[in-house]
Design an enzyme around this catalytic site. Structure first.
Site, PDB file in Angstrom:
ATOM      1  CG  LEU A 199      34.065 -79.557 -23.000  1.00  0.00           C
ATOM      2  CD1 LEU A 199      35.009 -78.802 -22.256  1.00  0.00           C
ATOM      3  CD2 LEU A 199      34.054 -81.017 -22.184  1.00  0.00           C
ATOM      4  CE1 TYR A 223      27.893 -90.695 -24.378  1.00  0.00           C
ATOM      5  CE2 TYR A 223      26.312 -88.941 -24.956  1.00  0.00           C
ATOM      6  CZ  TYR A 223      27.536 -89.485 -24.873  1.00  0.00           C
ATOM      7  OH  TYR A 223      28.664 -88.962 -25.435  1.00  0.00           O
ATOM      8  N   PRO A 226      36.741 -90.061 -27.830  1.00  0.00           N
ATOM      9  CG  PRO A 226      35.785 -87.776 -27.370  1.00  0.00           C
ATOM     10  CD  PRO A 226      35.448 -89.142 -28.408  1.00  0.00           C
ATOM     11  CG  ASP A 272      33.200 -94.974  -6.280  1.00  0.00           C
ATOM     12  OD1 ASP A 272      33.866 -95.829  -5.820  1.00  0.00           O
ATOM     13  OD2 ASP A 272      33.330 -93.726  -6.368  1.00  0.00           O
TER      14      ASP A 272
HETATM   15  O1  GFB Z   1      32.552 -87.392 -15.421  1.00  0.00           O
HETATM   16  P1  GFB Z   1      31.663 -88.481 -14.603  1.00  0.00           P
HETATM   17  O2  GFB Z   1      30.441 -87.658 -14.082  1.00  0.00           O
HETATM   18  O3  GFB Z   1      31.178 -89.587 -15.330  1.00  0.00           O
HETATM   19  O4  GFB Z   1      32.582 -89.046 -13.300  1.00  0.00           O
HETATM   20  P2  GFB Z   1      31.834 -91.060 -15.904  1.00  0.00           P
HETATM   21  C1  GFB Z   1      32.015 -89.549 -12.427  1.00  0.00           C
HETATM   22  C2  GFB Z   1      33.133 -90.185 -11.402  1.00  0.00           C
HETATM   23  O5  GFB Z   1      33.683 -89.097 -10.745  1.00  0.00           O
HETATM   24  C3  GFB Z   1      32.412 -91.270 -10.209  1.00  0.00           C
HETATM   25  C4  GFB Z   1      33.054 -89.007  -9.426  1.00  0.00           C
HETATM   26  O6  GFB Z   1      33.369 -91.684  -9.740  1.00  0.00           O
HETATM   27  C5  GFB Z   1      31.856 -89.917  -9.347  1.00  0.00           C
HETATM   28  O7  GFB Z   1      31.677 -90.634  -7.886  1.00  0.00           O
HETATM   29  N1  GFB Z   1      32.818 -87.813  -8.644  1.00  0.00           N
HETATM   30  C6  GFB Z   1      33.394 -86.986  -7.761  1.00  0.00           C
HETATM   31  C7  GFB Z   1      32.042 -86.765  -9.517  1.00  0.00           C
HETATM   32  N2  GFB Z   1      32.799 -85.944  -7.651  1.00  0.00           N
HETATM   33  C8  GFB Z   1      32.055 -85.690  -8.708  1.00  0.00           C
HETATM   34  C9  GFB Z   1      31.462 -84.449  -8.893  1.00  0.00           C
HETATM   35  O8  GFB Z   1      31.291 -83.383  -8.397  1.00  0.00           O
HETATM   36  N3  GFB Z   1      30.661 -84.363 -10.441  1.00  0.00           N
HETATM   37  C10 GFB Z   1      30.653 -85.865 -11.002  1.00  0.00           C
HETATM   38  N4  GFB Z   1      29.901 -85.822 -12.049  1.00  0.00           N
HETATM   39  N5  GFB Z   1      31.373 -86.920 -10.669  1.00  0.00           N
HETATM   40  C11 GFB Z   1      30.240 -90.461 -18.047  1.00  0.00           C
HETATM   41  C12 GFB Z   1      29.266 -90.961 -18.620  1.00  0.00           C
HETATM   42  O9  GFB Z   1      30.988 -91.456 -17.082  1.00  0.00           O
HETATM   43  O10 GFB Z   1      31.487 -90.355 -18.919  1.00  0.00           O
HETATM   44  C13 GFB Z   1      28.856 -90.154 -19.991  1.00  0.00           C
HETATM   45  O11 GFB Z   1      28.348 -91.139 -17.916  1.00  0.00           O
HETATM   46  C14 GFB Z   1      30.145 -89.448 -20.787  1.00  0.00           C
HETATM   47  O12 GFB Z   1      28.207 -90.701 -20.748  1.00  0.00           O
HETATM   48  C15 GFB Z   1      31.185 -89.228 -19.958  1.00  0.00           C
HETATM   49  O13 GFB Z   1      30.199 -90.504 -21.644  1.00  0.00           O
HETATM   50  C16 GFB Z   1      32.530 -89.251 -20.529  1.00  0.00           C
HETATM   51  O14 GFB Z   1      33.250 -90.680 -16.429  1.00  0.00           O
HETATM   52  O15 GFB Z   1      31.729 -91.957 -14.819  1.00  0.00           O
END
Ligand code: GFB
Length: 322
Positions: A15, A142, A169, A276
């Site tokens: 990405l 991580y 970032p 969440d």
């Molecule tokens: O991007 P994400 O998976 O990671 O976002 P984080 C998670 C949030 O999005 C939670 C909601 O609140 C999930 O409940 N969400 C809603 C979803 N629908 C979806 C979906 O379809 N897929 C996903 N993945 N989430 C990450 C770190 O945290 O941030 C990594 O775990 C990394 O290490 C990344 O640093 C930038 O933002 O929570």
């Protein structure tokens, strides 16, 4: 005649690696005649192997390195594999940074993430707070591996006077993202789910309550900022690359932007049985603004539309990471 620079980008097919390519293509003023850019991926060398890492450096002889290669994933993949995230990233980082020192690379820019900051913290988070307490439990593996890059950078400066730094970032999204539901991040997950909800005429299910807050940065904007860091950012200390605190949006806001961008007319439901994760990780971009008060971020509606367009086009040719 200025000495030729060779910029080696590890993790170049991902990405952020493609964000760099798209940034260079989007803005011709970023091009430099004395720079040769080489984007490598795990197909070119297994960076978990020190000998393979050295061979890669001996082949390309980089003068500058942008180190993006890592085991990455969204909340749900981190929850399952914290030890793998810790070990793989630590080994990769040690191999790459030590080879950079051995091969006298003039400057290295590594990539951290705002999720590595302490879970219990005051807001807004800033660069001085990286080590002020344990990270969120969901991704401690991580986070500690990434935090160690900052420690490595200071140690290489102290012992070898190396010019190694790091960028932090916030949540990145854009073309060439990982759209796999289990492993990917939220925005690609939402785009993928709306695509199939439209195709199969089903509900669009957002995981969690939709209330957590995130600062999303478009990969092409991040690429342009990393190029600036490589060329002109003078510090070893890391720098947060993010939109402003005031541009933080909720997962629900993001879901609605995806619905608009894809003209989805069906039902949107929230599956609150899903985690969440961190409620917020609001970061300050004051340090970035001190250096780059001029930088214009792409409006999120436009960036999401461009990402959706890339996704829909590449779904036809089966080149999306699903
Ligand atoms: O991007 P994400 O998976 O990671 O976002 P984080 C998670 C949030 O999005 C939670 C909601 O609140 C999930 O409940 N969400 C809603 C979803 N629908 C979806 C979906 O379809 N897929 C996903 N993945 N989430 C990450 C770190 O945290 O941030 C990594 O775990 C990394 O290490 C990344 O640093 C930038 O933002 O929570």
């Amino acid at each position: 005649m200025a000495e030729k620079k060779v910029v080696l980008v590890t993790g170049g097919s991902g990405l952020v690696g493609n964000g760099l390519k798209l940034a260079l293509a989007r803005d011709s003023t970023l091009e430099r005649d004395d720079e040769k850019w080489i984007f490598v991926s795990s197909k070119d060398a297994d960076l978990m192997d020190k000998d393979a890492t050295v061979k890669l450096f001996e082949k390309h002889k980089p003068t500058h390195v942008i180190h993006l290669a890592a085991m990455v994933g969204g909340l749900f993949r981190n929850l399952k594999y914290n030890l793998d995230f810790l070990r793989c990233n630590t080994i990769i980082n040690d191999n790459v940074l030590h080879t950079c020192q051995e091969k006298k690379v003039k400057k290295v820019v590594s990539c951290l993430s705002t999720c590595i900051f302490p879970n219990k913290t005051t807001y807004p988070i800033d660069e001085t707070m990286v080590h002020n307490g344990p990270p969120h439990d969901s991704n401690f593996g991580y986070s500690y591996a990434k935090r160690m890059i900052d420690v490595y950078n200071r140690a290489y400066k102290a012992q070898y006077d190396c010019n190694f730094t790091a960028v932090i970032p916030t949540n990145v999204y854009g073309p060439f993202d990982n759209f796999n539901l289990e492993d990917g991040h939220v925005l690609p997950g939402l785009i993928r789910k709306v695509y199939y909800a439209k195709k199969d005429n089903t509900d669009f299910t957002v995981w969690g309550t939709g209330s957590p807050l995130r600062q999303f940065i478009y990969s092409v904007d991040l690429g342009a900022l990393i190029i600036w860091v490589l060329r002109d950012y003078p510090e070893v200390d890391p720098i947060i690359l993010s939109v402003g605190e005031e541009d933080e949006i909720s997962i629900k806001d993001a879901a609605e932007m995806v619905v608009d961008a894809m003209e989805f007319k069906g039902n949107v439901v929230y599956d609150t049985t899903k985690s969440d994760g961190q409620y917020k990780k609001t970061a300050s971009n004051a340090k970035l603004r001190k250096y780059r008060p001029d930088f214009q971020f792409t409006p999120p509606q436009q960036a999401i539309k461009e990402t959706v367009k890339w996704f829909e086009e590449n779904m036809k040719t089966d080149t999306v990471r699903l």
